[in-house]
Design a protein around this motif. Structure first.
Motif, mmCIF file in Angstrom:
data_model
loop_
_atom_site.group_PDB
_atom_site.id
_atom_site.type_symbol
_atom_site.label_atom_id
_atom_site.label_comp_id
_atom_site.label_asym_id
_atom_site.label_seq_id
_atom_site.Cartn_x
_atom_site.Cartn_y
_atom_site.Cartn_z
ATOM 1 N N MET A 46 55.232 18.742 58.692
ATOM 2 C CA MET A 46 54.106 18.436 59.619
ATOM 3 C C MET A 46 53.650 17.161 59.447
ATOM 4 O O MET A 46 53.035 16.595 58.280
ATOM 5 N N THR A 47 53.414 16.049 60.242
ATOM 6 C CA THR A 47 53.025 14.712 59.873
ATOM 7 C C THR A 47 51.951 14.083 60.842
ATOM 8 O O THR A 47 51.836 14.412 62.187
ATOM 9 N N VAL A 48 50.878 13.680 60.430
ATOM 10 C CA VAL A 48 49.734 12.947 61.147
ATOM 11 C C VAL A 48 49.656 11.807 60.761
ATOM 12 O O VAL A 48 49.400 11.275 59.196
ATOM 13 N N ARG A 49 49.549 10.766 61.673
ATOM 14 C CA ARG A 49 49.516 9.394 61.329
ATOM 15 C C ARG A 49 48.428 8.732 62.161
ATOM 16 O O ARG A 49 48.370 8.806 63.560
ATOM 17 N N VAL A 50 47.471 8.073 61.620
ATOM 18 C CA VAL A 50 46.410 7.429 62.335
ATOM 19 C C VAL A 50 46.514 5.900 62.010
ATOM 20 O O VAL A 50 46.316 5.661 60.869
#
Length: 147
Positions: free
Chosen positions: A1-5
């Motif tokens: 799972m990847t979250v990038r801001v």
């Protein structure tokens, strides 16, 4: 799972190709891309998006964890931009991978609804008429009731 801001634009095709690469264990990959639109006034110059680094990623991570707990997800990707963007610029992307399409679609919709209403971003529209902060709409709030 990847979250990038991130502030930088992202290449939609490259992101989706990377996300899908080698996924022989998943039968469905669903993606959604949000684009800055100019429907309210017709003269939007830019949208400015602000956030608190660290806090925003943690909040989105919790939303992704909830989606993972509710549906059979093999993977999820959330990219959300901040900074100044003009009409037509990509603002965010959600991708989900699941063994079956029903879970992939449901999880993607869940993530999009929660990102739209609950992710800690502050959006300001700037046009020739001035600047105004964007609030969640009644439709955005109503979308959350189905989850």
């Amino acid at each position: 799972m990847t979250v990038r801001v991130q502030q930088a634009p992202f290449a939609l095709g490259a992101e989706l190709d990377s996300f899908a690469a080698g996924r022989t264990d998943m039968g469905a990959i669903v993606s959604f891309t949000g684009v800055v639109r100019d429907v309210a006034t017709g003269d939007l110059d830019v949208m400015e998006i602000e956030h608190y680094p660290g806090m925003t990623e943690r909040a989105i991570g919790k939303i992704v964890d909830e989606a993972k707990a509710r549906w059979s997800l093999g993977d999820a990707l959330v990219i959300h931009r901040y900074g100044r963007m003009g009409p037509g610029d990509r603002i965010m992307m959600v991708a989900t991978a699941a063994p079956h399409r029903v879970d992939a679609f449901a999880a993607a919709e869940f993530l999009m609804d929660y990102l739209k209403s609950r992710a800690p971003f502050w959006k300001k529209e700037i046009s020739g008429a001035g600047a105004s902060w964007v609030a969640a709409t009644d439709e955005d709030e109503a979308a959350l009731t189905r989850w």
